[in-house]
Design an enzyme around this catalytic site. Structure first.
Site, PDB file in Angstrom:
ATOM      1  N   PRO A   1      -1.130   3.818   3.931  1.00 15.36           N
ATOM      2  CA  PRO A   1      -2.302   3.942   3.053  1.00 15.36           C
ATOM      3  C   PRO A   1      -3.325   2.846   3.286  1.00 15.36           C
ATOM      4  O   PRO A   1      -4.535   3.108   3.264  1.00 15.36           O
ATOM      5  CB  PRO A   1      -1.682   3.862   1.648  1.00 15.36           C
ATOM      6  CG  PRO A   1      -0.304   4.426   1.824  1.00 15.36           C
ATOM      7  CD  PRO A   1       0.140   3.942   3.178  1.00 15.36           C
ATOM      8  N   TYR A   2      -2.877   1.604   3.535  1.00 15.26           N
ATOM      9  CA  TYR A   2      -3.830   0.523   3.831  1.00 15.26           C
ATOM     10  C   TYR A   2      -4.697   0.893   5.025  1.00 15.26           C
ATOM     11  O   TYR A   2      -5.930   0.804   4.971  1.00 15.26           O
ATOM     12  CB  TYR A   2      -3.084  -0.774   4.115  1.00 15.26           C
ATOM     13  CG  TYR A   2      -3.938  -1.771   4.877  1.00 15.26           C
ATOM     14  CD1 TYR A   2      -5.000  -2.411   4.253  1.00 15.26           C
ATOM     15  CD2 TYR A   2      -3.714  -2.030   6.235  1.00 15.26           C
ATOM     16  CE1 TYR A   2      -5.820  -3.294   4.962  1.00 15.26           C
ATOM     17  CE2 TYR A   2      -4.521  -2.909   6.935  1.00 15.26           C
ATOM     18  CZ  TYR A   2      -5.572  -3.539   6.296  1.00 15.26           C
ATOM     19  OH  TYR A   2      -6.376  -4.400   6.998  1.00 15.26           O
ATOM     20  N   ALA A   3      -4.061   1.306   6.138  1.00 15.42           N
ATOM     21  CA  ALA A   3      -4.821   1.649   7.333  1.00 15.42           C
ATOM     22  C   ALA A   3      -5.750   2.831   7.073  1.00 15.42           C
ATOM     23  O   ALA A   3      -6.890   2.862   7.561  1.00 15.42           O
ATOM     24  CB  ALA A   3      -3.867   1.947   8.481  1.00 15.42           C
TER      25      ALA A   3
ATOM     26  N   SER B   1       0.826  -1.210   0.000  1.00 18.13           N
ATOM     27  CA  SER B   1       0.000   0.000   0.000  1.00 18.13           C
ATOM     28  C   SER B   1       0.860   1.261   0.000  1.00 18.13           C
ATOM     29  O   SER B   1       0.463   2.282  -0.574  1.00 18.13           O
ATOM     30  CB  SER B   1      -0.950   0.010   1.203  1.00 18.13           C
ATOM     31  OG  SER B   1      -0.307   0.395   2.407  1.00 18.13           O
TER      32      SER B   1
ATOM     33  N   THR C   1      -7.224   3.569   4.324  1.00 17.28           N
ATOM     34  CA  THR C   1      -8.413   3.136   3.584  1.00 17.28           C
ATOM     35  C   THR C   1      -9.467   2.596   4.533  1.00 17.28           C
ATOM     36  O   THR C   1     -10.669   2.802   4.324  1.00 17.28           O
ATOM     37  CB  THR C   1      -8.076   2.067   2.517  1.00 17.28           C
ATOM     38  OG1 THR C   1      -7.667   0.829   3.134  1.00 17.28           O
ATOM     39  CG2 THR C   1      -7.017   2.559   1.547  1.00 17.28           C
TER      40      THR C   1
END
Length: 344
Positions: A150-152, A92, A154
């Site tokens: 970025p993953y978190a 991510s 999202t």
């Protein structure tokens, strides 16, 4: 929602991402409990083998025509589990736009399609990675949010979207914030499908299989031994919590009630450092790990573990399987994975 036996036919649950690791385990738990899952998965990371003898639609959550077809063919669908997402933190960081597109933009389309088809109950697979840990690394559902990848982000973004949508529509949304799943279905129906997984236990197993070193990524965190700390929960306990959430959904979020969005942490309540995890692995495995210490990966954090009061109170649920059970089941699954899942 009610169990099989209370009505003539089992209530159906749409599981988006139901051919993946967690989604497929949730599907098995639903089947064992008398709920009838309907799987939707684009097989980007999920496996067709996990859908065998189950109701399955291959496609994307953003495909409105497909969602309409599913609800038309299965009007008994009473709730939706949204577990369709990309989940690799370093990936991510390298590909943020892909993650925002797949995890956020497509989920917005999915919500539109669900509302159009009268969906009022949604369980969302969120993540504990959105928290800023307290001084002792424990968190609860009211802790400050501070996603570090970025993953978190999202996951945090979609929770905010769900809350706003639930306030403005008949939708009621329950966000289940997972901590760190380990293990496999104890009956070995499904397990981790990736041969080179990015999480700690998967890398431990890969290291043992390849006679390689396991890297402890980060040894200067302010934890009791310098390594990262996590709350490792057996994936079967996680799946059981989903079933409990489905059955208790209307009690947690009553139709017409004051609240339309709720969050619940799913973890054990115990923090385990990476070094402690290595010790547990070596106690279970017949081949000890060779370990090397290195710096943290992009997007890594010291980690956290949850306080469990809300999950016990609202779900009447607590984990039953240990970290050692998770390691043992993961090793058993890894030994048979290639016979169940031929190379894609």
């Amino acid at each position: 929602m009610t169990r099989r036996g209370d009505t003539e036919a089992a209530l159906k649950v749409l599981v988006a991402g139901g051919a993946g690791f967690i989604g497929s385990t949730v599907v098995s738990a639903c089947l064992d409990d008398g709920l009838e899952p309907v799987i939707l998965d684009n097989l980007n990371t999920g496996r067709r083998e996990f859908t065998r003898d189950r109701i399955f639609y291959q496609g994307d959550i953003a495909d409105g025509a497909l969602i309409d077809r599913i609800f038309s063919e299965h009007p008994e669908i009473a709730a939706v589990v949204h577990a369709a997402a990309l989940i690799v933190v370093p990936e991510s960081v390298a590909e943020p736009l892909r993650y925002y597109r797949e995890n956020v933009a497509k989920s917005v389309d999915f919500l539109d399609h669900l509302l159009r088809n009268g969906c009022e109950r949604l369980l969302f697979s969120s993540s504990a990675s959105i928290y800023r840990p307290g001084e002792d690394f424990s968190v609860d559902e009211d802790s400050v949010l501070e996603p570090t990848s970025p993953y978190a982000r999202t996951k945090a973004m979609l929770e905010a979207i769900l809350a706003d949508t639930a306030d403005a529509s008949p939708l009621r949304a329950l966000s289940l914030r997972y901590f760190n799943p380990v293990g496999a279905d104890p009956m070995m129906r499904t397990g981790l499908q990736l041969r080179r997984p990015s999480h700690a236990l998967g890398k431990m197993i890969s290291a043992v299989e390849g006679d390689d070193e396991f890297l402890i990524t980060g040894v200067d965190w302010p934890t009791r031994d310098g390594s990262g700390i996590r709350d490792y929960i057996h994936v079967w306990d996680l799946a059981r919590a989903h079933v409990q959430a489905l059955h208790r959904f209307d009690a947690i979020l009553p139709p017409g009630g004051e609240r339309s969005h709720e969050v619940i942490n799913l973890g054990t309540g115990n923090g385990t450092t990476v070094r402690e995890f290595v010790t547990a692995f070596n106690a279970v495995s017949d081949r000890p790990l060779r370990v090397r210490e290195t710096g943290p990966r992009p997007g890594d954090s010291a980690g956290s573990y949850t306080r469990t009061g809300r999950s016990r109170r609202l779900l009447d649920w607590k984990p039953e399987l240990t970290l050692e059970d998770g390691i043992r089941h993961s090793l058993e699954w890894a030994a048979r994975r290639d016979s169940v899942l031929p190379p894609a």
